[in-house]
Design a protein around this motif. Structure first.
Motif, PDB file in Angstrom:
ATOM      1  N   ALA A  81       0.950  -1.309   0.113  1.00  0.00           N
ATOM      2  CA  ALA A  81      -0.075   0.080   0.006  1.00  0.00           C
ATOM      3  C   ALA A  81       1.033   1.258  -0.014  1.00  0.00           C
ATOM      4  N   ALA A  82       1.999   1.316   0.730  1.00  0.00           N
ATOM      5  CA  ALA A  82       2.865   2.514   0.857  1.00  0.00           C
ATOM      6  C   ALA A  82       3.518   2.576  -0.463  1.00  0.00           C
ATOM      7  N   TYR A  83       3.990   1.285  -0.978  1.00  0.00           N
ATOM      8  CA  TYR A  83       4.596   1.422  -2.430  1.00  0.00           C
ATOM      9  C   TYR A  83       3.716   2.257  -3.434  1.00  0.00           C
ATOM     10  N   ARG A  84       2.453   1.769  -3.430  1.00  0.00           N
ATOM     11  CA  ARG A  84       1.345   2.411  -4.571  1.00  0.00           C
ATOM     12  C   ARG A  84       1.323   3.734  -3.943  1.00  0.00           C
ATOM     13  N   ALA A  85       1.137   4.110  -2.802  1.00  0.00           N
ATOM     14  CA  ALA A  85       0.989   5.593  -2.370  1.00  0.00           C
ATOM     15  C   ALA A  85       2.082   6.448  -3.046  1.00  0.00           C
ATOM     16  N   GLY A  86       3.323   5.754  -3.003  1.00  0.00           N
ATOM     17  CA  GLY A  86       4.568   6.681  -3.389  1.00  0.00           C
ATOM     18  C   GLY A  86       4.541   6.815  -4.738  1.00  0.00           C
ATOM     19  N   VAL A  87       4.278   5.632  -5.425  1.00  0.00           N
ATOM     20  CA  VAL A  87       4.090   5.928  -7.098  1.00  0.00           C
ATOM     21  C   VAL A  87       3.107   6.853  -7.542  1.00  0.00           C
ATOM     22  N   ASN A  88       1.893   6.834  -6.790  1.00  0.00           N
ATOM     23  CA  ASN A  88       0.988   7.717  -7.320  1.00  0.00           C
ATOM     24  C   ASN A  88       1.292   9.152  -7.073  1.00  0.00           C
ATOM     25  N   GLU A  89       1.891   9.445  -5.843  1.00  0.00           N
ATOM     26  CA  GLU A  89       2.450  10.653  -5.567  1.00  0.00           C
ATOM     27  C   GLU A  89       3.490  11.187  -6.403  1.00  0.00           C
ATOM     28  N   HIS A  90       4.508  10.403  -6.766  1.00  0.00           N
ATOM     29  CA  HIS A  90       5.378  10.685  -7.555  1.00  0.00           C
ATOM     30  C   HIS A  90       4.774  11.021  -9.034  1.00  0.00           C
ATOM     31  N   ASP A  91       3.829  10.432  -9.478  1.00  0.00           N
ATOM     32  CA  ASP A  91       3.090  10.705 -10.613  1.00  0.00           C
ATOM     33  C   ASP A  91       2.343  12.171 -10.707  1.00  0.00           C
ATOM     34  N   ARG A  92       1.630  12.342  -9.576  1.00  0.00           N
ATOM     35  CA  ARG A  92       0.954  13.460  -9.211  1.00  0.00           C
ATOM     36  C   ARG A  92       1.925  14.635  -9.340  1.00  0.00           C
ATOM     37  N   LEU A  93       3.021  14.496  -8.674  1.00  0.00           N
ATOM     38  CA  LEU A  93       3.956  15.574  -8.735  1.00  0.00           C
ATOM     39  C   LEU A  93       4.569  16.076 -10.036  1.00  0.00           C
ATOM     40  N   CYS A  94       4.992  14.943 -10.830  1.00  0.00           N
ATOM     41  CA  CYS A  94       5.496  15.068 -12.146  1.00  0.00           C
ATOM     42  C   CYS A  94       4.179  15.712 -13.109  1.00  0.00           C
ATOM     43  N   ARG A  95       3.121  15.399 -13.012  1.00  0.00           N
ATOM     44  CA  ARG A  95       2.041  15.837 -13.739  1.00  0.00           C
ATOM     45  C   ARG A  95       1.672  17.449 -13.343  1.00  0.00           C
ATOM     46  N   ALA A  96       1.798  17.755 -11.877  1.00  0.00           N
ATOM     47  CA  ALA A  96       1.625  18.974 -11.465  1.00  0.00           C
ATOM     48  C   ALA A  96       2.999  19.983 -12.250  1.00  0.00           C
ATOM     49  N   LEU A  97       3.864  19.573 -12.116  1.00  0.00           N
ATOM     50  CA  LEU A  97       5.031  20.404 -12.785  1.00  0.00           C
ATOM     51  C   LEU A  97       4.763  20.594 -14.149  1.00  0.00           C
ATOM     52  N   VAL A  98       4.437  19.375 -14.950  1.00  0.00           N
ATOM     53  CA  VAL A  98       4.207  19.236 -16.424  1.00  0.00           C
ATOM     54  C   VAL A  98       3.199  20.456 -16.700  1.00  0.00           C
ATOM     55  N   ASP A  99       1.959  20.318 -15.855  1.00  0.00           N
ATOM     56  CA  ASP A  99       0.717  21.363 -16.149  1.00  0.00           C
ATOM     57  C   ASP A  99       1.297  22.630 -15.999  1.00  0.00           C
ATOM     58  N   HIS A 100       2.175  22.970 -14.763  1.00  0.00           N
ATOM     59  CA  HIS A 100       2.354  24.151 -14.614  1.00  0.00           C
ATOM     60  C   HIS A 100       3.258  24.994 -15.402  1.00  0.00           C
ATOM     61  N   LEU A 101       4.235  23.989 -16.053  1.00  0.00           N
ATOM     62  CA  LEU A 101       5.038  24.677 -17.307  1.00  0.00           C
ATOM     63  C   LEU A 101       4.327  24.897 -18.583  1.00  0.00           C
ATOM     64  N   ALA A 102       3.469  23.861 -18.573  1.00  0.00           N
ATOM     65  CA  ALA A 102       2.776  23.880 -20.114  1.00  0.00           C
ATOM     66  C   ALA A 102       1.669  25.186 -19.981  1.00  0.00           C
ATOM     67  N   ALA A 103       1.457  25.700 -18.826  1.00  0.00           N
ATOM     68  CA  ALA A 103       0.618  26.931 -18.618  1.00  0.00           C
ATOM     69  C   ALA A 103       1.441  27.855 -19.353  1.00  0.00           C
TER      70      ALA A 103
END
Length: 221
Positions: A81-103
């Motif tokens: 469960a902790a591993y999945r939470a870490g992977v999901n959080e990593h993906d969330r951060l990546c997408r947040a930075l991608v969207d921020h720069l895309a703006a």
């Protein structure tokens, strides 16, 4: 003067030389007496010598080895469960930075020149950025910060050897220790926190390192 290590070593060598050398008084020389006298003098000098100033020895205390604790810690089992939470959080951060720069009209991708960076992009001025993204889940904040900083510094070095000057960025979910922005700043690494996305634009603009890090290839030097 007699308390200085070179003088003590010289006296010890002279003592050994006299004990074995062809001197007229060799028959009257008793090495066991000289050895006991030397040990007594060495002990006396050590007891009377003043304490070394702080930092004068280059270390705080002598190394005494690592002791095995009486109760060994139990092996930590794999937490899916902790591993999945870490992977999901990593993906969330990546997408947040991608969207921020895309703006701002910037395209973001993964990897650069064969180096496995999490994210890479160029800004409107043509400056190259790379980012290492670390998810902080549970109590692993310090470990992730240390690991992420080490990774992004390694990537910057490898890219510099290829003639690519980059601005490294470390993205973490959160950072509660106020020392870490300065720690990253000392290495010219921009620290972005997921909980403070509103500060990203200013950090990426004002915190850019204007001086390329020159890396000399020892094989070519």
């Amino acid at each position: 003067m007699l308390r200085q290590p070179p003088v003590m070593a010289g006296a010890r060598m002279l003592n050994g030389w006299v004990a074995a050398g062809p001197f007229p008084f060799k028959s009257r020389y008793r090495p066991e007496i000289a050895a006991r006298a030397w040990l007594a003098a060495e002990t006396l000098l050590a007891a009377e010598s003043p304490a070394a100033p702080i930092g004068g020895q280059g270390f705080d205390r002598p190394y005494t080895g690592s002791a095995v604790p009486a109760e060994l810690p139990a092996q930590r089992s794999f937490d899916a469960a902790a591993y999945r939470a870490g992977v999901n959080e990593h993906d969330r951060l990546c997408r947040a930075l991608v969207d921020h720069l895309a703006a701002s009209g910037l395209r973001v991708g993964a990897g650069l020149a064969g180096v496995n960076v999490d994210l890479a992009w160029r800004d409107t001025e043509g400056r190259q950025f790379i980012a290492e993204v670390k998810s902080v889940v549970g109590g692993n904040e310090v470990e992730q910060l240390r690991l992420g900083l080490g990774q992004v510094l390694e990537y910057r070095h490898r890219l510099a050897t290829l003639g690519m000057w980059v601005t490294p960025v470390l993205v973490v979910s959160r950072c509660t220790d106020r020392a870490w922005p300065a720690i990253c700043g000392d290495s010219h690494v921009i620290l972005l926190q997921g909980e403070r996305a509103s500060d990203w634009t200013a950090a990426l603009t004002e915190g850019r390192d204007p001086t390329p890090v020159l890396v000399i290839d020892e094989a070519e030097a």
